[in-house]
Design an enzyme around this catalytic site. Structure first.
Site, PDB file in Angstrom:
ATOM      1  N   ALA A   2      12.628  -4.062   9.043  1.00  0.00           N
ATOM      2  CA  ALA A   2      12.113  -2.682   9.046  1.00  0.00           C
ATOM      3  C   ALA A   2      11.962  -2.131  10.460  1.00  0.00           C
ATOM      4  CB  ALA A   2      10.784  -2.629   8.325  1.00  0.00           C
ATOM      5  N   ASP A  45      15.616  -9.816   2.266  1.00  0.00           N
ATOM      6  CA  ASP A  45      15.304 -10.632   3.451  1.00  0.00           C
ATOM      7  C   ASP A  45      14.237 -11.682   3.143  1.00  0.00           C
ATOM      8  OD1 ASP A  45      13.416  -7.986   5.216  1.00  0.00           O
ATOM      9  OD2 ASP A  45      13.175  -8.884   3.230  1.00  0.00           O
TER      10      ASP A  45
HETATM   11  C1  LIG Z   1       8.942  -2.657   1.163  1.00  0.00           C
HETATM   12  C2  LIG Z   1       9.133  -3.987   1.760  1.00  0.00           C
HETATM   13  O1  LIG Z   1      10.260  -3.942   2.532  1.00  0.00           O
HETATM   14  C3  LIG Z   1       9.291  -5.053   0.733  1.00  0.00           C
HETATM   15  O2  LIG Z   1       8.315  -4.929  -0.233  1.00  0.00           O
HETATM   16  C4  LIG Z   1       9.205  -6.421   1.329  1.00  0.00           C
HETATM   17  O3  LIG Z   1       9.416  -7.350   0.333  1.00  0.00           O
HETATM   18  C5  LIG Z   1      10.245  -6.627   2.339  1.00  0.00           C
HETATM   19  O4  LIG Z   1      11.368  -6.474   2.047  1.00  0.00           O
HETATM   20  C6  LIG Z   1       9.818  -7.070   3.687  1.00  0.00           C
HETATM   21  O5  LIG Z   1      10.876  -7.135   4.562  1.00  0.00           O
END
Ligand SMILES: C[C@H](O)[C@H](O)[C@@H](O)C(=O)CO
Length: 492
Positions: free
Chosen positions: A8, A236
């Site tokens: 992210a 991931d």
């Molecule tokens: C929204 C998040 O990305 C997700 O729930 C979580 O599982 C994830 O992918 C963390 O990288």
């Protein structure tokens, strides 16, 4: 082989060489993943990310001196792109922290109860879930063409533009809130109840499936051979969990990064009213097992403080922030790192201070105090989640495996051991990329199951152990934290 891991906040391309016993990895490209605010909506910059992916392929070939044997992409969960009948992407995918799906969630829960939806999909109710994002999707609400659109989760979207093949890999689809966790297939009953067009959804494929070779366009643009594109484990967190160097099966895991995903691996989902109330999700694993876990805000709290302090002119590195917290005055203020108030981007230091003020606690003033408050609050949330997992499974878990970039925060690893009173086994840092690469190795027939993958990881990336310290002192502080949370809940 090469893995491309989109987190992210940042992404990386990593090459991996498996000699039959050990895996060696090399990061060949690292890049920031900066979402873009546009017209009041928050989006991922997909074209930029696809460019970075291609840079990764070029650098992997340079590093290896040849085209890698295969490629697989993994990303964060829940988000997706829409493809029109001509195969074109309908705009940049929305970011899950965009609040457009909150009202759609309320509407959906008029059509199906939260308890019923949980019993049918096993995913904790949260506005970030794909199901609510799709219901907020203008293209589906007002577009005559809605029934000709296809939805591709982020890793599937990258794989589509690499190989030309559309499919939905199981682990990433399991984050949607639309999959039946028992038969590991789309839950058509839920899809129909919410009037989503069935044509939107692609066939579910299991981790390790070969999609096809790189398209001729990509091969000529990047001067590489048509290496196989493998849908390893698109989610991931699932890739990270696959690379846990575990020797026994009775442990809890924490995949630590922007989010902290804390849970346990099970053969079958737990779909009880209690697991729903405790906000546990049943996501899919790299071999079809279930990852029963909870989303905890994680180091996002620190990332957003760091971003806010940078705007105020203080460029602070993570090591520096941790150092500051190490020497911070004794902390006695906590936040609930599961509270949705911390989900959207914004002035996080202020939001943390406001949380402490409104809960009648001492308000942390300095940056070291705020960082300390965050790290201790995370450790307490892990303790609370551990006892909930043990309640739901009826089992005592002897140790905790922590993996991912977040374990570079050694203070948090030690605090987790202190507060839980359990041994913490930390490593590997690049768990997601390693899991991705080893599932590719399995697709090549080089290893045969998760147990073999974990043995390879143990030999190749020996973990570090943290033993609990001052357990009594932390036990007393945990009880105070618990009282605070109970009070907060009563205050609603
Ligand atoms: C929204 C998040 O990305 C997700 O729930 C979580 O599982 C994830 O992918 C963390 O990288």
């Amino acid at each position: 082989m090469m893995a491309v891991d989109f987190g992210a906040s940042s992404g990386r391309a990593v090459t991996g060489h498996f000699d039959g016993e050990r895996l060696s990895i090399q990061e060949v490209h690292r890049f920031d993943n900066e979402p873009v605010q546009l017209g009041g909506r928050l989006h991922w910059d997909f074209l930029r990310l696809f460019h970075e992916l291609k840079q990764g392929i070029v650098k992997a070939k340079q590093q290896l001196g040849r085209t890698p044997a295969s490629i697989a992409v993994d990303t964060w969960g829940v988000d997706y792109g829409l493809i029109d009948p001509k195969g074109r992407l309908l705009g940049n995918p929305y970011h899950y922290r965009d609040l457009r799906s909150e009202s759609a969630m309320r509407e959906a829960l008029q059509l199906i109860s939260e308890a019923d939806l949980y019993a049918k999909t096993g995913i904790q109710s949260s506005s970030i879930n794909t199901v609510y994002q799709l219901l907020a999707e203008e293209h589906l609400r007002f577009d005559q063409n809605a029934s000709n659109l296809r939805m591709l989760f982020m890793p599937d979207l990258f794989h589509y533009y690499l190989s030309g093949v559309m499919a939905s890999e199981y682990t990433i689809a399991s984050t949607s809130g639309l999959l039946d966790p028992v038969n590991r297939e789309w839950n058509i009953d839920v899809i129909d109840t919410l009037s989503l067009p069935q044509s939107l959804f692609n066939p579910i494929i299991m981790p390790g499936t070969r999609l096809g070779g790189l398209t001729p366009d990509i091969c000529s643009e990047l001067s590489v051979d048509a290496m196989p594109v493998i849908a390893a484990s698109g989610h991931d967190t699932a890739a990270a969990v696959a690379s846990i160097p575990a020797t026994s099966s009775r442990y809890a895991f924490i995949s630590s990064g922007t989010w902290s995903l804390m849970g346990i691996e099970l053969d079958e989902p737990i779909l009880t009213e209690r697991s729903r109330q405790l906000l546990f999700s049943n996501e899919g694993g790299a071999e079809g097992e279930i990852r029963m876990l909870k989303n905890i805000m994680g180091l996002w709290l620190l990332q957003e403080c760091r971003r806010t302090w940078a705007v105020e002119g203080a460029q602070l590195g993570y090591a520096e922030l941790t150092e500051m917290a190490e020497h911070a005055p004794r902390n006695s203020s906590y936040v609930d790192a599961g509270d949705a108030v911390f989900l959207p981007p914004g002035n996080m230091p202020q939001r943390i201070q406001e949380y402490c003020r409104s809960s009648g606690q001492t308000v942390p003033q300095s940056r070291p105090e705020i960082v300390r408050c965050i790290l201790e609050s995370l450790a307490f949330k892990y303790r609370q989640t551990l006892s909930e997992i043990e309640e739901l499974t009826g089992e005592r878990l002897e140790h905790i495996h922590m993996v991912g970039g977040g374990i570079q925060n050694r203070l948090l690893c030690q605090l987790t051991a202190n507060v839980t009173g359990r041994t913490v086994i930390a490593g590997p840092v690049e768990a997601t990329s390693i899991g991705n690469l080893m599932i590719q190795a399995k697709a090549h027939g080089e290893v045969h199951n998760l147990a073999e993958i974990r043995e390879v990881v143990r030999q190749s990336f020996p973990p570090e152990t943290y033993l609990p310290q001052n357990a009594d002192e932390w036990e007393e502080r945990y009880q105070r934290y618990n009282q605070l949370l109970v009070l907060q809940k009563m205050k609603g």
